[in-house]
Design a protein around this motif. Structure first.
Motif, mmCIF file in Angstrom:
data_model
loop_
_atom_site.group_PDB
_atom_site.id
_atom_site.type_symbol
_atom_site.label_atom_id
_atom_site.label_comp_id
_atom_site.label_asym_id
_atom_site.label_seq_id
_atom_site.Cartn_x
_atom_site.Cartn_y
_atom_site.Cartn_z
ATOM 1 N N GLU A 373 0.833 -1.208 0.000
ATOM 2 C CA GLU A 373 0.000 0.000 0.000
ATOM 3 C C GLU A 373 0.867 1.256 0.000
ATOM 4 N N THR A 377 1.063 4.211 -2.928
ATOM 5 C CA THR A 377 0.869 5.604 -2.528
ATOM 6 C C THR A 377 2.045 6.461 -2.960
ATOM 7 N N SER A 387 -4.981 12.999 -3.443
ATOM 8 C CA SER A 387 -5.079 12.058 -2.321
ATOM 9 C C SER A 387 -6.385 11.280 -2.330
ATOM 10 N N ALA A 388 -7.484 11.929 -2.724
ATOM 11 C CA ALA A 388 -8.771 11.227 -2.774
ATOM 12 C C ALA A 388 -8.743 10.099 -3.800
ATOM 13 N N THR A 391 -6.761 7.177 -2.346
ATOM 14 C CA THR A 391 -7.583 6.430 -1.394
ATOM 15 C C THR A 391 -8.576 5.525 -2.110
ATOM 16 N N ALA A 392 -9.202 6.049 -3.149
ATOM 17 C CA ALA A 392 -10.178 5.266 -3.901
ATOM 18 C C ALA A 392 -9.519 4.055 -4.554
ATOM 19 N N LEU A 394 -6.701 2.515 -3.617
ATOM 20 C CA LEU A 394 -6.259 1.557 -2.594
ATOM 21 C C LEU A 394 -7.417 0.757 -2.016
ATOM 22 N N SER A 395 -8.597 1.336 -1.989
ATOM 23 C CA SER A 395 -9.739 0.634 -1.410
ATOM 24 C C SER A 395 -10.123 -0.602 -2.214
ATOM 25 N N THR A 398 -6.290 -4.237 -2.446
ATOM 26 C CA THR A 398 -5.796 -4.569 -1.109
ATOM 27 C C THR A 398 -4.937 -5.827 -1.084
#
Length: 482
Positions: A373, A377, A387-388, A391-392, A394-395, A398
């Motif tokens: 992860e 990033t 950043s948003a 996050t999307a 990475l969700s 996994t």
């Protein structure tokens, strides 16, 4: 045969004989009584370091890995170059580096050489640049003349070391360099990479060591783990994007970015359909950072996902893509900015390597999932993804299997052809479909030797071929066992 790299300005007088040199003594007829009595090591280093850029931006691996493809002239996208010469390395950068080492080790010249930096720091830096070049060369060709080379007419037909032997030499060079470095003493003058900052050369050394160690993971796991964990224990490795090792350029034509030079006369490199569709399918926002839209009818800051991604178009790999305006070029900062830096080793690459090491059970201080992860990033932050959007992404990403790491590393190594190609060969992932336009529908796994190698050193050429296999693009290297 095709020569794939620029000639480096030689700062020592040489005549190329296969992979060695012979000097001609004209006495003192051209000697300047007011000038230096030996080569200026700072100039030798500057010229030699330029090969770090030419290696990292080498387009062959980029095209093999389908990061990009070509436009009107898709020869290398079709694997059309069948043999490659390494002569320029032997007669250029490596000669310069050997000269630096000699001048700083020889008692009769070391005092004069010390005007350009601490002797040991100059030796360490030269050895590390030489090791970097050796790593690229052996991971491209396999066996090479090395310990017996560079002796001119005293040994014009040197024997080859196997790739396994060359990796031993490589690690020895790195360890010797680390032992020589004195951070409190003057760094080398003429240092394009770090302006003489020896703490940065330690990180460079460990980045090379970590990369080389992982390459051996399937053929000598014990050595690979030992060398890799030594880097982790030292703590001197790339941890953030601020630590990234980049090759920086100047704006003049002699020192600017190779990408800017390539696009100065012809726009012949375009985003590959494989890369474009991989990013699109995975809803990867790096699509908008790796390339420019193919038309003007595009929102300047597209929200992901929406229809705006349709303007980011990859070209069929190996096709004659003459009308390049239909496709996406690499981002303008890469291809038109003469000083845009080239990544050599990055935090993302380091963290992906550590994630793989964790999966292998090596001691890296944390688990594979968190490192995976973190690596994604860091890659996205390097390319200035919001950043948003990180996050999307990475969700929905996994998993941290070896296959996942291989895919994400392939994406993160965008435009670092040699490393992307080497890791793809080692991991056999991601799955890439060879160009349908190629005469031989197999992606190459090595460079074949230039014909001059066999012509000028047949006995030793035959010996290395007997060990490593047929001299073609499809004989796997020693560490490529999957």
């Amino acid at each position: 045969m095709k020569k794939i790299y620029k000639n480096i300005l030689l700062l020592v007088s040489i005549t190329a004989i296969f992979n060695s040199c012979e000097t001609v003594d004209f006495g003192d007829i051209n000697e300047d009584p007011n000038g230096p009595t030996s080569a200026v090591t700072s100039q030798l280093l500057t010229e030699a370091q330029k090969d770090i850029s030419t290696i990292t931006t080498s387009d062959t691996g980029i095209l093999y890995m389908q990061h990009l493809t070509e436009g009107q002239y898709p020869g290398d996208s079709r694997y059309g170059t069948l043999t490659f010469s390494y002569d320029n390395y032997y007669t250029g950068a490596i000669q310069n580096l050997n000269q630096i080492i000699s001048l700083n080790e020889d008692e009769s010249t070391m005092e004069e050489a010390s005007a350009y930096g601490d002797n040991n720091n100059q030796i360490a830096t030269a050895k590390l640049v030489r090791a970097f070049i050796l790593h690229f060369m052996t991971d491209s060709w396999g066996g090479l003349p090395w310990e017996g080379a560079f002796q001119g007419i005293d040994n014009a037909q040197p024997t080859f070391q196997t790739q396994e032997e060359l990796y031993t030499i490589l690690f020895d060079e790195i360890e010797e360099s680390l032992a020589l470095i004195d951070e409190t003493a003057s760094g080398p003058h003429g240092d394009l990479m770090f302006s003489g900052d020896m703490s940065r050369w330690i990180i460079f050394a460990n980045s090379l060591k970590m990369t080389a160690a992982l390459r051996l993971s399937d053929v000598n796991a014990t050595l690979a783990q030992t060398k890799f964990e030594e880097v982790i224990v030292s703590g001197n490795y790339i941890k953030s994007n601020e630590d990234n090792i980049e090759f920086n350029y100047a704006s003049d034509d002699a020192s600017d970015s190779p990408w800017q030079d390539r696009f100065e006369t012809r726009e012949d490199y375009i985003l590959s359909d494989e890369m474009a569709e991989s990013l699109r399918t995975n809803l990867d926002p790096r699509l908008f950072k790796y390339a420019e839209p193919s038309t003007d009818s595009i929102v300047s800051s597209p929200a992901w996902p929406d229809e705006s991604d349709a303007a980011y178009v990859g070209a069929p790999d190996g096709a004659v893509n003459g009308n390049t305006v239909d496709y996406s070029f690499p981002t303008a900062t890469i291809i038109y900015d003469p000083v845009y830096p080239t990544p050599v080793y990055t935090a993302a690459q380091t963290k992906f390597s550590m994630a793989e090491a964790a999966l292998r059970g090596w001691s890296v201080g944390t688990n594979a999932e968190s490192l995976f992860e973190e690596a994604i990033t860091l890659s996205m932050e390097y390319w200035k993804v919001e950043s948003a959007d990180i996050t999307a992404y990475l969700s929905t990403h996994t998993s941290a299997t070896m296959k996942d790491i291989a895919y994400e590393k392939w994406v993160a190594l965008y435009l670092n052809g040699p490393e992307a190609w080497a890791e793809w060969r080692r991991l056999d992932a991601p799955t890439l479909t060879p160009s349908e336009y190629a005469n031989d529908a197999r992606i190459p796994v090595r460079y074949a030797y230039d014909s001059s190698v066999e012509d000028n050193n047949k006995t030793n050429y035959d010996a290395i071929i007997a060990i490593q296999g047929l001299d073609n693009l499809h004989t796997k290297l020693w560490w490529d066992v999957n």
